[in-house]
Design an enzyme around this catalytic site. Structure first.
Site, PDB file in Angstrom:
ATOM      1  N   TRP A   1       0.821  -1.218   0.000  1.00 18.87           N
ATOM      2  CA  TRP A   1       0.000   0.000   0.000  1.00 18.87           C
ATOM      3  C   TRP A   1       0.849   1.260   0.000  1.00 18.87           C
ATOM      4  CZ3 TRP A   1      -4.535  -0.505  -1.841  1.00 18.87           C
ATOM      5  CH2 TRP A   1      -5.230  -1.696  -1.656  1.00 18.87           C
TER       6      TRP A   1
ATOM      7  N   ASP B   1      -1.777   6.468   6.321  1.00 17.77           N
ATOM      8  CA  ASP B   1      -2.872   5.693   5.737  1.00 17.77           C
ATOM      9  C   ASP B   1      -3.249   4.651   6.785  1.00 17.77           C
ATOM     10  OD1 ASP B   1      -4.490   3.858   4.478  1.00 17.77           O
ATOM     11  OD2 ASP B   1      -3.158   3.523   2.755  1.00 17.77           O
TER      12      ASP B   1
ATOM     13  N   LYS C   1     -12.883  -1.557   5.839  1.00 22.42           N
ATOM     14  CA  LYS C   1     -12.275  -2.512   6.750  1.00 22.42           C
ATOM     15  C   LYS C   1     -12.944  -2.421   8.125  1.00 22.42           C
ATOM     16  CE  LYS C   1      -9.425  -2.708   3.238  1.00 22.42           C
ATOM     17  NZ  LYS C   1      -8.388  -1.818   2.752  1.00 22.42           N
TER      18      LYS C   1
HETATM   19  C1  LIG Z   1      -7.924  -1.261   1.446  1.00 28.53           C
HETATM   20  C2  LIG Z   1      -6.798  -0.291   1.518  1.00 28.53           C
HETATM   21  C3  LIG Z   1      -6.671   0.786   0.618  1.00 28.53           C
HETATM   22  C4  LIG Z   1      -7.509   0.912  -0.630  1.00 28.53           C
HETATM   23  O1  LIG Z   1      -8.741   1.377  -0.482  1.00 28.53           O
HETATM   24  P1  LIG Z   1      -9.686   1.539  -1.772  1.00 28.53           P
HETATM   25  O2  LIG Z   1     -10.978   1.816  -1.146  1.00 28.53           O
HETATM   26  O3  LIG Z   1      -9.659   0.234  -2.546  1.00 28.53           O
HETATM   27  O4  LIG Z   1      -9.149   2.657  -2.573  1.00 28.53           O
HETATM   28  C5  LIG Z   1      -5.646   1.685   0.815  1.00 28.53           C
HETATM   29  N1  LIG Z   1      -4.757   1.529   1.826  1.00 28.53           N
HETATM   30  C6  LIG Z   1      -4.835   0.486   2.679  1.00 28.53           C
HETATM   31  C7  LIG Z   1      -3.841   0.363   3.777  1.00 28.53           C
HETATM   32  C8  LIG Z   1      -5.861  -0.450   2.554  1.00 28.53           C
HETATM   33  O5  LIG Z   1      -5.934  -1.489   3.402  1.00 28.53           O
END
Ligand SMILES: *Cc1c(COP(=O)(O)O)cnc(C)c1O
Length: 375
Positions: free
Chosen positions: A113, A187, A211
């Site tokens: 990521w 993030d 999540k």
């Molecule tokens: C799931 C996830 C994303 C991506 O999110 P999207 O909704 O698919 O754009 C970004 N960063 C992390 C750490 C994630 O787990």
């Protein structure tokens, strides 16, 4: 009826009470006094008093749950975590680069990521990789004391829980103590609300909702007020944090139904005792699963113990030929979506807030039984 336990990495399991409440309110939403209004949430104007009350309570509950200080704005945006990979540099890369100076952002690459984030940011600014764990297959965390931070970066980007590799920062770094004046951007998509956040170290945090917070698409941004107002001229208006903040996340129509579901999840989280209570539970769940893996001769996990994720637990069978049998047996035992990410292989159990301890207990019982009979 016991629903199967769903270990999906995202979109992920949601507490059944939340889904049942949403079902009950689908056709006719009741206000706090139980008065039905004749409309479902999806059909309401975002400017009407009904949705306004949903919005205000949702934001206040989130602020309370995450202990977000007053000098931070909470924004409900769209586009997911990946859109933020562009929206962050569009808004923040000029922070330390006034009058057309080179815009620099530092990135620590700790898995897929953060690697995606740094690649996207290259469209908007100069990227410096301050540290990377690519050499050991994204299974450790580079010690902050060894990071090569730029003297004049606008921000430092980290992914504090790498959902695919199962690497989590045990604590946030103190950039000031490391000699950087940059804003810390995290993030926290896949562990938001699973543990407390030290906001004194953060400039901006973003996360997709799917999540731990609600439906996919809804995107949470928590940003310190002094970072607003530095967007590049090319930044789309709907993605300008200052514009979004000044319009209470309603510069354009927000994802109203997703905000409502997130609000139900926040109420559920408060009934569970809040984020600190969740953190203790998450720690116990992760401990049980890692102990089971570590004490087995069939299963193993590659991540260094000091940075193992409490949310996403990748593990492997020493005999990969048994993977399909393991997954079939798991499905038969009502344990769903345990297949690992295609880039890593093996298995992955995502054990977010809505996964009860009973789910992890059922998983480890199945794993032990599989090892005993098929290992
Ligand atoms: C799931 C996830 C994303 C991506 O999110 P999207 O909704 O698919 O754009 C970004 N960063 C992390 C750490 C994630 O787990």
């Amino acid at each position: 009826m016991q629903r199967p336990f769903n270990f999906s990495a995202g979109p992920a399991t949601i507490a059944p009470e939340v889904l049942a409440q949403a079902a009950d309110e689908m056709l006719d939403w009741p206000d706090a006094n139980g008065r039905r209004c004749g409309m479902g949430v999806m059909e309401m104007s975002h400017r009407g008093k009904e949705f306004q009350s949903i919005y205000v309570h949702t934001e206040a509950d989130l602020r309370e749950l995450l202990a977000v200080p007053k000098n931070f704005k909470i924004l409900f945006m769209q586009g997911g975590g990946l859109a933020e990979n562009a929206i962050v540099p569009l808004n923040l890369s000029a922070l330390a680069a006034p009058h057309g100076a080179t815009r620099i952002a530092d990135f620590v690459v700790s898995g897929s990521w953060s690697d995606k984030s740094q690649k996207e940011a290259r469209k908007y600014c100069q990227v410096n990789i301050a540290a990377s764990n690519a050499d050991d297959g994204h299974t450790s965390l580079p010690d902050p004391a060894t990071w090569h931070l730029s003297a004049n970066a606008s921000y430092v980007h980290l992914c504090t829980n790498e959902t695919i590799h199962g690497v989590e920062y045990p604590a946030l770094p103190d950039l000031k103590a490391l000699g950087s004046d940059a804003a810390l951007v995290i993030d926290f998509s896949s562990h938001v609300a699973s543990r407390t956040v030290d906001w004194s170290r953060v400039g901006l945090a973003f996360g997709g909702a799917q999540k731990n917070l609600g439906p996919a698409g809804l995107t949470l941004v928590v940003v310190r007020e002094d970072l607003l107002g530095h967007a590049l001229p090319i930044c789309p208006s709907a993605f300008n944090y200052e514009t979004v903040a000044n319009n209470q996340s309603m510069y354009n129509t927000p994802p109203t139904y997703s905000i409502y579901i997130a609000g139900l999840i926040f109420q559920w989280l408060k009934r569970q005792g809040g984020v600190a209570a969740m953190e203790a539970r998450n720690q116990a769940k992760a401990q049980l699963l890692y102990d089971t893996i570590d004490s087995s001769s069939l299963y193993f996990n590659k991540v260094h113990p000091n940075c193992r994720s409490r949310m996403n637990v990748p593990f492997f069978l020493r005999d990969e030929a048994r993977n399909d049998t393991f997954l079939e047996g798991a499905r038969a035992a009502n344990l769903l979506q345990l297949k690992g990410h295609k880039s890593v292989g093996g298995m992955r159990a995502s054990i977010y807030n809505a996964m009860p301890l009973a789910g992890v207990q059922a998983l480890v019982e199945y794993m032990r039984e599989f090892e005993r009979t098929q290992g």
